[in-house]
Design an enzyme around this catalytic site. Structure first.
Site, PDB file in Angstrom:
ATOM      1  N   SER C  11      39.825 101.259  56.900  1.00 39.07           N
ATOM      2  CA  SER C  11      40.758 101.760  58.283  1.00 39.07           C
ATOM      3  C   SER C  11      41.579 100.398  58.486  1.00 39.07           C
ATOM      4  O   SER C  11      42.633 100.743  59.420  1.00 39.07           O
ATOM      5  CB  SER C  11      40.225 102.287  59.342  1.00 39.07           C
ATOM      6  OG  SER C  11      39.357 101.356  59.830  1.00 39.07           O
ATOM      7  N   GLY C  12      41.301  99.411  58.191  1.00 44.97           N
ATOM      8  CA  GLY C  12      42.054  98.148  58.505  1.00 44.97           C
ATOM      9  C   GLY C  12      43.050  97.905  57.571  1.00 44.97           C
ATOM     10  O   GLY C  12      43.762  98.875  56.774  1.00 44.97           O
ATOM     11  N   TYR C  13      44.091  97.014  57.818  1.00 45.03           N
ATOM     12  CA  TYR C  13      45.169  96.909  57.065  1.00 45.03           C
ATOM     13  C   TYR C  13      44.989  96.309  55.847  1.00 45.03           C
ATOM     14  O   TYR C  13      45.823  96.973  54.566  1.00 45.03           O
ATOM     15  CB  TYR C  13      46.338  95.671  57.703  1.00 45.03           C
ATOM     16  CG  TYR C  13      46.784  96.451  58.964  1.00 45.03           C
ATOM     17  CD1 TYR C  13      46.926  97.808  59.165  1.00 45.03           C
ATOM     18  CD2 TYR C  13      47.138  95.176  60.056  1.00 45.03           C
ATOM     19  CE1 TYR C  13      47.618  98.220  60.487  1.00 45.03           C
ATOM     20  CE2 TYR C  13      47.755  95.924  61.142  1.00 45.03           C
ATOM     21  CZ  TYR C  13      48.136  97.155  61.362  1.00 45.03           C
ATOM     22  OH  TYR C  13      48.603  97.353  62.594  1.00 45.03           O
ATOM     23  N   VAL C  14      43.955  95.504  55.347  1.00 44.26           N
ATOM     24  CA  VAL C  14      43.593  95.077  53.959  1.00 44.26           C
ATOM     25  C   VAL C  14      42.933  96.380  53.326  1.00 44.26           C
ATOM     26  O   VAL C  14      43.467  96.808  52.311  1.00 44.26           O
ATOM     27  CB  VAL C  14      42.781  94.008  54.125  1.00 44.26           C
ATOM     28  CG1 VAL C  14      42.378  93.581  52.711  1.00 44.26           C
ATOM     29  CG2 VAL C  14      43.288  92.731  54.710  1.00 44.26           C
ATOM     30  N   CYS C 148      44.865  84.010  53.837  1.00 34.36           N
ATOM     31  CA  CYS C 148      46.381  84.303  53.554  1.00 34.36           C
ATOM     32  C   CYS C 148      47.263  82.919  53.870  1.00 34.36           C
ATOM     33  O   CYS C 148      47.810  82.413  52.937  1.00 34.36           O
ATOM     34  CB  CYS C 148      46.903  85.338  54.488  1.00 34.36           C
ATOM     35  SG  CYS C 148      46.728  85.325  56.254  1.00 34.36           S
ATOM     36  N   ASN C 312      51.218  88.381  53.126  1.00 36.54           N
ATOM     37  CA  ASN C 312      49.854  87.991  53.797  1.00 36.54           C
ATOM     38  C   ASN C 312      48.817  89.091  53.218  1.00 36.54           C
ATOM     39  O   ASN C 312      47.544  88.849  53.092  1.00 36.54           O
ATOM     40  CB  ASN C 312      49.713  87.673  55.207  1.00 36.54           C
ATOM     41  CG  ASN C 312      50.314  88.998  55.742  1.00 36.54           C
ATOM     42  OD1 ASN C 312      51.536  89.197  55.650  1.00 36.54           O
ATOM     43  ND2 ASN C 312      49.597  89.261  56.655  1.00 36.54           N
TER      44      ASN C 312
END
Lengths: 344, 344, 344, 344
Positions: C11-14, C148, C312
């Site tokens: 559920s995170g961005y990555v 990143c 990133n």
């Protein structure tokens, strides 16, 4: 001699603007700024723009002392709960919340979902929009704040309403674009920068509470309000679509707007035939108390697009509140509100 | 009695800021604002924030009349070409361009690529940074402007230079982040919004001319400057990496910064252990004349990161120019420069 | 036949980027995406770009089943705590956190403040930067993610390091500008849009942990890292200032960069004499796996400014992770990573 | 075997998107990309996202050769002037300009101010919106492009029109918010970043030409269109206010939208009760060919707010054009249009 002024709820964005304005006001002294959460911290630790301007610290709201003018910048509902206490402490009160904006307790209940906690106080508060209530505000003891979206919409509509140019049988659509500061200083998932940045969010396509203020101020019953949150921190632009009650010339419209703006120190009419800034633009109003209004007219259909730009934290909140204070206390109306705004 | 002030090149962004500031200045009156291209137009048609503040119109530069103080806000090279004419018209001149910033004509030629058109005038102009030249500016007749990137870099370096804390044998890297207003009001492909918006553009990784001003002001010879244009309209942040000449305590660094800031009305030290605004932040300086400076120190390596934030159009241009005028004319140094800035 | 892939912490961005990439990968099928908080919700309710692309729902991490390839996209520290369990479930693991990036447990302890929970696993993980570890990653079972900021800095430095052009006795300054997505999907006061929008925040002037990865990858011991958060959601730009070990021609530098980029499918050299995009620009890399690198050289001082731009979340996280998976599993290295990016 | 495709006017933003899409299209090969101004330059020197994707150079339009499919991405008016020449060169033409969108030459004259230069061609072109003209586009030789604001408005209205739910006697207001890429790649004062950044510009409160396309596609005669340019590069959001022709349940509305979206590969209905992305959001559509549509309904007043978000350069221009090509040439409709979009 300076009036003694205090601000309750001073760590929010409206509170911060009140601090900024009042610190430069020649006729008042801030004696207390309350914040339950930030008590003991310097104002500039929350409002970094005040660094070097004051060494005042936030105090806990329980320590509030008597003062001459009290500004309340609390979440909706809190001022009304404790209005008796506040009234016992201060001669004059300006409440920036929605608690005392509506005259009719039934309307309050309809929009805010519960009975008003202090209905007897509703009639004591003057609705704090000087452009319509200047006389009543002059010398008044209690003034409400204004809703920012309501103010942009009202100031777009009032020139037409006062000149009786709107066909009241046809719908009036107010499509308001707003910045993120309207949501206040409290963090939430919707305000997380990676999500909010660059968004064009249909925040309240229907059902926004500020409609109640629009109906109260304009007397119109056919207004429909939608709010879209865009990439912007400060600023609100109301694009109001209405239909003319009869065939109009552009000159008549100019006259209506000019009549409305006359003797209003913070209303400017913006309607240029060339250049980049042909209509009101909130971008150049950040930090100012101006409401810029303009219009476009389509003779073939009778549609009038009336446009109003404000800084939601200023003319839409703290700026109008200070303007009210100036009127209530007998100061020149524009005192401490003369910042011109920046370009670019 | 007001001094009579004129602004040559008043349609650019620095000119616009001069107008905004001087219109509110209690001791001066603007008598002329020139713009060859906009002659006859109202100031507010170019600078929309001035609507309702003045009914002055731009005049053609050929019609320039004698005045007490003349501000020149022209593209680089133009002031020097005509300095004799300007000097015949005004007792005092503040030139915001790069034409009179460098003391040494040879250095000018090295960086600007041609011989200086009026080298004899170089020594008559005081470099317009009050933080280093206050005494010389007091009562002076001629002041230069300052480069915005140079100013952010200089003010980051000076506390360390004055306290002699920098190892001059090791490189000093100044990495400056700037907004788009630094490029001026003239349209070009690089400033087209769809291209410029959201960009992180390595505008001048090497070779930026402001280095000459940094070397002149700081006396350092080992500074390396890089400019990156970011998403921002107003603002410059200099991140300056230098190495300590000896083992330092953070306390010594604090002392150096405090010593530098003492009696400087527009320098604030920003270094907090908590909160969002721990270091200087240009965002909250828009429209203000502050230069906020702060630092971080890494004892293990001796690296000092000195950080300075300014509004490039204010402390980096028009604000410093008005501050100079105040000193030159004997006004209080902060007159007309007291806007606190906005949060958020 | 498709490989069965699961993503822990989806559920995170990555995690969201892994989902986006792997849903379009022709040789894998996503069988589980875990999120303790969002279990039961559709993926598109958290990652709205996946609407219509999948009807998968998040599952609770406790229900994780065996699979062929397991991606871990957890907060730092969590993967290492449970690595034995994960290894028992999956033949291959790619961990996007910092847990398995450093080879030396002592270095881990120095930067992350506590002993590594599973030090024996450090040597089993290959550092997941294909540009330096392609051979080791081919067929590997375990790969770490990359930092990143470290990746932008490493890819700016490696062409110079491999050609042995850097003076290692002089300081190397890496000034990295980053977007807000680097802070992840969790809300905090610093990420509140009214505060974060338009900020130029000196996020980590000293002490950023990614330096450990830079030292490990480049072998340099004199690198100094500073991170500034700017107005941007996706993107990182490393501006790396180093000094040449000897007199150089620009041709030699070109050769060093070209040699490094050769056979690297995601490295592009960007150095133009004209146009708007003369140097690497993160803006046009959003969503892509490219690392664009370029340089400027100042013969008089020997300074080389080496510049690297990445997204990133892609080359700096999920993109590199999928690139690693492709190598580990014998797929073509660029599979599912071919999005060109947008202009404007 | 690949079809041979050429793009005339390939240096603009729509041209750039066509290049990006067609370079990845498995069934076509780009043989020429014309630009009078950039002839001889590499495509990636104008469209930096194409670096490493093609070594094609722009050619002068005079050198245009025969091809199978010709895309015209020229300023309005130019395609119609030379349509005979283009038709002699290519079996199939897709014109992205406004030249062949309107069926009726009289309507063209009314909105574009002069007689159509090639009125006989109007009926040969199919209006290029597959959602309404799929059958006619299948196998067609000539397709027009679509207006971006028109497309957002049309796709918001069509579900209601097809289900016959709109009261045609009451005004329909379409308030469209758009990004700066809609203005094209040509620099002008209004697009100068310091002016355009953060603006909320009432670009066309009345009189926008796309209304003609809305009337043609929807058959409605009571639509009023206003365009506001906001801080955004790509994206358009149409907020369309209409009134129900009778009492409606939300279920009926859902059914109307679902019926419209059925079998439409690029239409998604977005209407969530919770989360951040409750309504269509252009931010997450950048680079995709989706049109997300949703609605809010106010039973008390009968107002329906229908909302459509698109990427103006994709579904509003190049994406729809490629979708048309796929239909015209017998390819799968979604070929080369499957990018999911980015979050965040």
């Amino acid at each position: 001699m300076s009036l003694r002024v205090s601000i309750v709820g001073a760590s929010g964005y409206v509170g911060g603007e009140l601090l900024r304005l009042l610190l430069d006001h020649p006729h008042v002294s801030i004696i207390q700024a309350t914040s339950a959460r930030n008590a003991g911290r310097y104002l500039y630790q929350v409002h970094p723009n005040l660094r070097g301007r004051t060494n005042l610290q936030f105090v806990h709201p329980d320590t509030l002392q008597p003062c001459d003018v009290l500004f309340l910048a609390l979440p909706h509902g809190e001022a009304a709960q404790a209005i008796e206490r506040y009234a016992s402490l201060a001669e004059r009160i300006i409440d920036c919340s929605a608690d005392f904006r509506l005259r009719d307790p039934a309307v309050y209940q309809q929009w805010y979902g519960s009975a008003h906690p202090a209905p007897a106080w509703l009639e004591r508060f003057v609705y704090g929009l000087p452009e319509v209530n200047r006389a009543a505000l002059t010398g008044a003891r209690y003034a409400s704040g204004v809703g920012c979206n309501a103010t942009a919409t009202n100031l777009a509509l009032l020139p037409l309403v006062e000149a009786n140019l709107i066909d009241r049988s046809r719908p009036i659509i107010a499509d308001v674009k707003v910045g993120s500061s309207e949501g206040g200083a409290t963090v939430n998932e919707a305000s997380h920068h990676p999500e909010r940045s660059g968004a064009v969010r249909s925040f309240a396509p229907v059902g926004h509470r500020h409609l109640a203020e629009v109906e109260q101020v304009t007397g119109l019953r056919n207004v429909h309000l939608s709010i879209t949150a865009i990439e912007l921190v400060r600023g609100a632009l109301a694009t109001v679509h209405a239909f003319a009650s009869r065939e109009l010339s552009e000159k008549e419209l100019w006259q209506a707007y000019r009549t409305f703006a006359r003797e209003q120190p913070f209303i400017r009419i913006v309607k240029e035939r060339q250049g980049i800034y042909r209509y009101p633009e909130p971008k150049i109003l950040a930090g100012t108390n101006y409401a810029d209004i303009g219009f476009a007219y389509e003779p073939a259909t009778g549609r009038i697009v009336s446009i109003c730009a404000i800084d939601n934290l200023m003319k839409g909140a703290a700026g109008s509140a200070v303007q009210c204070m100036n009127l209530m206390c007998g100061f020149a109306e524009t005192t401490a509100l003369t910042f011109a705004g920046l370009h670019p």
